[in-house]
Design an enzyme around this catalytic site. Structure first.
Site, mmCIF file in Angstrom:
data_model
loop_
_atom_site.group_PDB
_atom_site.id
_atom_site.type_symbol
_atom_site.label_atom_id
_atom_site.label_comp_id
_atom_site.label_asym_id
_atom_site.label_seq_id
_atom_site.Cartn_x
_atom_site.Cartn_y
_atom_site.Cartn_z
ATOM 1 C CG ASP A 1 9.051 16.307 -5.376
ATOM 2 O OD1 ASP A 1 9.910 15.555 -4.866
ATOM 3 O OD2 ASP A 1 8.561 17.275 -4.776
ATOM 4 C CG ASP A 2 9.428 12.524 -3.624
ATOM 5 O OD1 ASP A 2 10.478 13.199 -3.712
ATOM 6 O OD2 ASP A 2 8.663 12.591 -2.653
ATOM 7 C CB CYS B 1 12.648 18.065 -2.077
ATOM 8 S SG CYS B 1 11.386 16.793 -2.200
ATOM 9 N NE ARG C 1 12.928 19.865 -5.420
ATOM 10 C CZ ARG C 1 11.948 19.712 -6.321
ATOM 11 N NH1 ARG C 1 11.586 20.723 -7.077
ATOM 12 N NH2 ARG C 1 11.329 18.560 -6.435
ATOM 13 C CE LYS D 1 9.320 20.126 -3.584
ATOM 14 N NZ LYS D 1 9.080 18.779 -3.034
ATOM 15 C CG HIS E 1 11.247 22.415 -1.354
ATOM 16 N ND1 HIS E 1 11.131 21.048 -1.126
ATOM 17 C CD2 HIS E 1 11.041 23.010 -0.145
ATOM 18 C CE1 HIS E 1 10.864 20.844 0.140
ATOM 19 N NE2 HIS E 1 10.806 22.007 0.758
ATOM 20 C CB SER F 1 6.852 19.493 -0.170
ATOM 21 O OG SER F 1 8.203 19.287 -0.458
ATOM 22 C CG HIS G 1 6.280 15.390 -2.569
ATOM 23 N ND1 HIS G 1 5.394 15.457 -1.511
ATOM 24 C CD2 HIS G 1 7.525 15.550 -2.033
ATOM 25 C CE1 HIS G 1 6.080 15.641 -0.386
ATOM 26 N NE2 HIS G 1 7.378 15.705 -0.674
ATOM 27 C CG ASP H 1 13.029 15.619 -6.116
ATOM 28 O OD1 ASP H 1 12.468 14.526 -6.359
ATOM 29 O OD2 ASP H 1 12.718 16.319 -5.134
ATOM 30 C CG ASN H 2 13.842 12.720 -3.838
ATOM 31 O OD1 ASN H 2 13.706 13.911 -3.602
ATOM 32 N ND2 ASN H 2 12.820 11.874 -3.764
ATOM 33 C CE LYS I 1 11.303 12.744 -0.069
ATOM 34 N NZ LYS I 1 10.097 13.522 -0.373
HETATM 35 MG MG MG Z 1 11.678 14.954 -3.885
#
Ligand code: MG
Length: 450
Positions: free
Chosen positions: A34-35, A74, A78, A128, A130, A153, A219, A271-272, A292
């Site tokens: 994540d991130d 996010c 996803r 996660k 989300h 998150s 994240h 994811d980003n 992001k």
């Molecule tokens: Mg993310």
């Protein structure tokens, strides 16, 4: 002892025969951080973050240099990964799911887990989610047999916004459909997801499995567990990435131990891009611009590694464009699963790119960029990227950092891409499928503020 050896040999050959007969149904492990930015792995050039296990994945498989997620944040990203569709096509493009939200990805959508389950796959999600956390919107409603993790998150316990601003929110930790803990110790999130995934793999070693491991980290707020905290020269962010690297090492070691390595596709991506406003606590997109929430390359171009012994050449680098939406159709082909026929998908089967076939070209003829809140941002076709708001044109292969706007030199390209983006987006808008709204609560994350 004399007897034990032949039995062991017999058992080993039986296990091997069983694996052989499953060669058309390889196991699939997808680690989705994540991130994490494009530049946050040693093998993508980070000078001080040490990622030996991820580097080994690259050395034994393929590293992609032009891999995109379908959104710079996010939930939409996803949704795209799991459905093979643009977030807007499944109406998940409007920002992320907050604790007070009552909608999520529609259960009529076919996720990778939904697709693989009829082929005999055990399916688990560890980390996660989300994509909605009301009853009927959780991983077990979307094709997963097992779920362990935090359903949104890890900063959302601290978020309170209208219309519920008299409330604060708590972070649930779930096993399957139930909250087993509130406000879990976040230092343990990476480790718990890893352990749950390995237990799942061990449990299902004798049948094909799909383990989806969307880590809550890196994240913000960042947390690393005891052996990692305070160890990386990069600071806490480095500690967190190095714990994720450890996690990948543990997964790979478990596959080796269970003799599943040769029949398992292992994928690692994010994811980003990095959350840059958090400065030291945010990651790095390496040479790419932005992070992001932006539509610069750093927001949506992320690391992508795939290892599949005997199929993906060790140490290969794939420079063709591919996207997270390609995962579902590619896995359909590899795992012999039926693609949904009653709906439009946006991804493509990119197995020839994974296999490094010499003449393989990206089937992605164009790629749309969408903003944080879901508005159309731009389009890429070939090397050209147009950002619509200010009509900025970049040649991404000459200029991956998007330093040189060449719109004035190529008005014909600008015009063609404006039209292309509008036409493609109009089709998606006209055919978008709905989200699902659920009024009932599975759990109530609210606590009255004093
Ligand atoms: Mg993310």
């Amino acid at each position: 002892m004399l007897l034990a050896l032949p039995i062991a040999v017999l058992l080993a050959s039986l296990a091997s025969a069983q694996q052989q007969s499953r060669a058309d149904r390889p196991n699939v492990v997808v680690v989705f951080t994540d991130d994490q930015g494009y530049g946050d792995l040693s093998c993508y050039g980070h000078p001080t973050i040490h990622t030996p296990n991820l580097d080994r994945l690259a050395a034994e498989g393929c590293k992609m240099t032009q891999f995109y997620v379908a959104a710079p944040l996010c939930s939409p990203s996803r949704a795209a990964l799991l459905t093979g569709c643009y977030p807007k096509r499944v109406s998940m493009h409007k920002h992320v799911i907050f604790p007070q939200y009552d909608y999520g990805l529609h259960t009529d959508e076919v996720t990778i887990a939904d697709m693989l389950r009829p082929r005999g796959y055990a399916t688990g999600c560890f980390g996660k989610w989300h994509l909605g956390h009301r009853p009927g919107l959780l991983p077990r409603d979307q094709g997963f047999d097992r779920y362990v993790g935090v359903p949104y998150s890890n900063d959302m316990a601290q978020i309170h916004r209208k219309p519920d601003n008299k409330y604060a929110y708590r972070l649930p930790f779930m096993v399957d459909d139930e909250v087993v803990e509130w406000e879990p110790d976040q230092r343990l999130l990476t480790r718990r997801a890893t352990e749950a995934a390995i237990a799942f793999i061990e449990e299902h070693r004798d049948q094909p499995f799909f383990a989806y491991i969307p880590h809550s980290m890196p994240h913000i707020p960042l947390y690393a567990s005891e052996p990692f905290a305070g160890t990386s020269p990069r600071g806490l962010y480095g500690d967190v990435i190095e714990e994720i690297d450890w996690s990948v090492g543990q997964l790979v070691a478990a596959l080796d131990r269970l003799k599943l390595t040769d029949n398992t596709v292992v994928i690692f991506t994010s994811d980003n891009g990095p959350w840059l406003p958090f400065k030291r606590d945010g990651g790095s997109a390496g040479l790419l611009r932005g992070g992001k929430g932006t539509n610069w390359e750093g927001g949506q171009r992320v690391p992508f590694l795939v290892k599949w012994p005997g199929h993906v050449p060790a140490g290969s680098v794939q420079r063709e464009v591919s996207t997270a939406m390609d995962l579902l159709p590619t896995l359909a082909g590899i795992c012999g699963a039926a693609l949904p026929q009653d709906r439009v998908l946006d991804g493509h089967d990119v197995a020839p790119l994974w296999r490094g076939e010499p003449a393989a070209k990206s089937p992605t003829r164009h790629f749309l960029y969408y903003k944080n809140q879901g508005g159309l941002a731009g389009v890429r076709r070939g090397p050209w990227k147009l950002l619509l708001d200010k009509s900025e044109l970049y040649h991404l292969e000459h200029d991956p950092r998007e330093n040189w706007n060449v719109a004035k030199q190529h008005p014909d390209v600008v015009q063609a891409l404006q039209q292309l983006a509008a036409d493609l987006d109009a089709e998606i808008t006209a055919n978008a499928r709905p989200t699902r709204t659920v009024t009932a609560l599975r759990f109530d994350p609210r606590v009255q503020k004093r």
